[in-house]
Design a protein around this motif. Structure first.
Motif, short mmCIF file in Angstrom:
data_model
loop_
_atom_site.label_atom_id
_atom_site.label_comp_id
_atom_site.label_asym_id
_atom_site.label_seq_id
_atom_site.Cartn_x
_atom_site.Cartn_y
_atom_site.Cartn_z
N LEU A 1 2.22 -28.10 -27.15
CA LEU A 1 1.25 -27.03 -27.42
C LEU A 1 0.30 -27.42 -28.55
O LEU A 1 -0.88 -27.05 -28.53
N ASN A 2 0.84 -28.15 -29.54
CA ASN A 2 -0.01 -28.59 -30.66
C ASN A 2 -1.15 -29.49 -30.22
O ASN A 2 -2.13 -29.67 -30.94
N LYS A 3 -0.99 -30.09 -29.03
CA LYS A 3 -2.05 -30.98 -28.52
C LYS A 3 -3.03 -30.21 -27.63
O LYS A 3 -3.87 -30.80 -26.97
N THR A 4 -2.88 -28.90 -27.55
CA THR A 4 -3.80 -28.07 -26.77
C THR A 4 -4.43 -27.01 -27.69
O THR A 4 -4.02 -26.88 -28.85
N ALA A 5 -5.37 -26.24 -27.14
CA ALA A 5 -5.97 -25.17 -27.93
C ALA A 5 -5.26 -23.84 -27.64
O ALA A 5 -5.71 -22.78 -28.10
N LEU A 6 -4.15 -23.90 -26.91
CA LEU A 6 -3.46 -22.65 -26.53
C LEU A 6 -2.69 -22.10 -27.72
O LEU A 6 -2.03 -22.86 -28.44
N SER A 7 -2.73 -20.78 -27.86
CA SER A 7 -1.97 -20.16 -28.94
C SER A 7 -1.07 -19.09 -28.33
O SER A 7 -1.57 -18.13 -27.72
N ILE A 8 0.24 -19.23 -28.46
CA ILE A 8 1.15 -18.25 -27.86
C ILE A 8 2.24 -17.86 -28.86
O ILE A 8 2.49 -18.58 -29.82
N THR A 9 2.87 -16.70 -28.62
CA THR A 9 3.83 -16.19 -29.60
C THR A 9 5.17 -16.93 -29.49
O THR A 9 5.46 -17.57 -28.48
N ASP A 10 6.01 -16.76 -30.53
CA ASP A 10 7.33 -17.40 -30.51
C ASP A 10 8.17 -16.87 -29.35
O ASP A 10 8.89 -17.61 -28.70
N GLN A 11 8.05 -15.56 -29.10
CA GLN A 11 8.83 -14.98 -27.99
C GLN A 11 8.40 -15.60 -26.65
O GLN A 11 9.23 -15.91 -25.79
N GLN A 12 7.10 -15.79 -26.49
CA GLN A 12 6.61 -16.40 -25.24
C GLN A 12 7.08 -17.85 -25.11
O GLN A 12 7.42 -18.30 -24.02
N LYS A 13 7.13 -18.57 -26.22
CA LYS A 13 7.64 -19.95 -26.18
C LYS A 13 9.09 -19.95 -25.73
O LYS A 13 9.50 -20.75 -24.89
N GLN A 14 9.87 -19.00 -26.27
CA GLN A 14 11.30 -18.93 -25.87
C GLN A 14 11.43 -18.60 -24.39
O GLN A 14 12.29 -19.12 -23.69
N GLN A 15 10.55 -17.72 -23.90
CA GLN A 15 10.60 -17.36 -22.47
C GLN A 15 10.23 -18.56 -21.59
O GLN A 15 10.82 -18.76 -20.53
N LEU A 16 9.26 -19.36 -22.03
CA LEU A 16 8.87 -20.54 -21.25
C LEU A 16 10.02 -21.54 -21.18
O LEU A 16 10.30 -22.12 -20.12
N VAL A 17 10.72 -21.72 -22.30
CA VAL A 17 11.88 -22.63 -22.32
C VAL A 17 12.99 -22.07 -21.43
O VAL A 17 13.62 -22.79 -20.65
N GLN A 18 13.18 -20.76 -21.51
CA GLN A 18 14.21 -20.11 -20.66
C GLN A 18 13.89 -20.31 -19.18
O GLN A 18 14.78 -20.56 -18.36
N LEU A 19 12.61 -20.23 -18.83
CA LEU A 19 12.20 -20.45 -17.43
C LEU A 19 12.55 -21.88 -16.99
O LEU A 19 13.06 -22.08 -15.87
N VAL A 20 12.32 -22.85 -17.86
CA VAL A 20 12.68 -24.24 -17.51
C VAL A 20 14.20 -24.35 -17.31
O VAL A 20 14.67 -24.99 -16.36
N LEU A 21 14.96 -23.71 -18.19
CA LEU A 21 16.43 -23.76 -18.05
C LEU A 21 16.87 -23.12 -16.73
O LEU A 21 17.79 -23.61 -16.07
N LEU A 22 16.20 -22.06 -16.32
CA LEU A 22 16.54 -21.41 -15.05
C LEU A 22 16.17 -22.30 -13.86
O LEU A 22 16.95 -22.43 -12.90
#
Ligand code: SAM
Length: 215
Positions: free
Chosen positions: A16-37
């Motif tokens: 994410l640091n290499k992009t201009a996207l800005s997202i919340t900590d909760q959203q980051k956790q949800q994205l990781v959870q989606l990968v785990l699923l």
């Protein structure tokens, strides 16, 4: 699993640091959870040919959310969504927008229903249907697709889905100008955006198409 979660969280942060996207900590956790699923259910449900969760972060999560800044409107449909790509990552980082995720395969829609419960998302409606047969109550601001069909087929099959000012958003590898020439006359390519996805080898493009109705 906790170790894997930590590794994925760190990698997502770096990406994410290499992009201009800005997202919340909760959203980051949800994205990781989606990968785990996706990783957990991949064997049983054959959801993606990408087996490595770190690779999923690049090829599925980043490749989906990179489209977010270009979305115009609040109601979207992701056609041929498979396991919810790009629709689920986009829904996670855009809680103010609504996404219909449509696929003709029951296993993929079951995965999405289960993921929605686990992620606590309430801005997604999963639909099991062939796109040609789906009759929505309201037309959409945008029709998303990734690895679904040629531009010609996608635009024909989904003609009934966007409203007059709506767009098709097709996420592709290479963009072939020949594909544009094959479109039916009423479909006009309004923009082709080259996407930069950190650590992804190969080109990615977002093609925006609108319908030009005759007066
Ligand atoms: C190659 S997968 C791509 C999945 C996802 N969009 C992605 O990028 O990973 C294509 C998906 O389109 C679905 N599909 C194919 N034809 C369809 C149709 N006519 N209506 C709805 N879904 C369809 C398939 O079931 C499959 O899940």
């Amino acid at each position: 699993m906790n170790n894997l979660r930590q590794q994925l969280s760190l990698k997502l942060e770096t990406l994410l640091n290499k992009t201009a996207l800005s997202i919340t900590d909760q959203q980051k956790q949800q994205l990781v959870q989606l990968v785990l699923l996706l990783h957990k259910w991949n064997k049983a449900y054959n959801l993606t040919s990408v087996r490595d969760p770190a690779e999923m972060l690049v090829k599925h999560i980043l490749d989906s959310i990179i489209v977010s800044p270009y979305l115009q409107g609040s109601r979207f449909i992701d056609v041929g969504t498979g396991p919810g790509l790009p629709g689920l990552p986009l829904a996670i980082i855009n809680p103010d927008k609504h996404f219909v995720l449509l696929d003709s395969l029951g296993k993929r829609i079951s995965f999405i229903r289960n993921a929605l419960r686990e992620l606590g998302l309430n801005n997604v409606t999963p639909v099991l249907s062939r796109v040609e047969e789906f009759k929505p109550d309201h037309q959409f601001d945008g029709v998303l697709s990734r690895a679904f069909a040629s531009l010609k087929e996608m635009s024909r099959w989904c003609r009934h889905l966007p409203h007059r000012e709506g767009f098709f958003y097709a996420l592709k590898g290479q963009f072939q100008p020949l594909e544009a020439q094959e479109l039916d006359k009423e479909f006009v390519i309004s923009q082709v955006i080259r996407l930069e996805i950190p650590e992804l080898i190969g080109e990615r493009h977002l093609v925006l198409i609108r319908i030009e109705e005759e007066e």
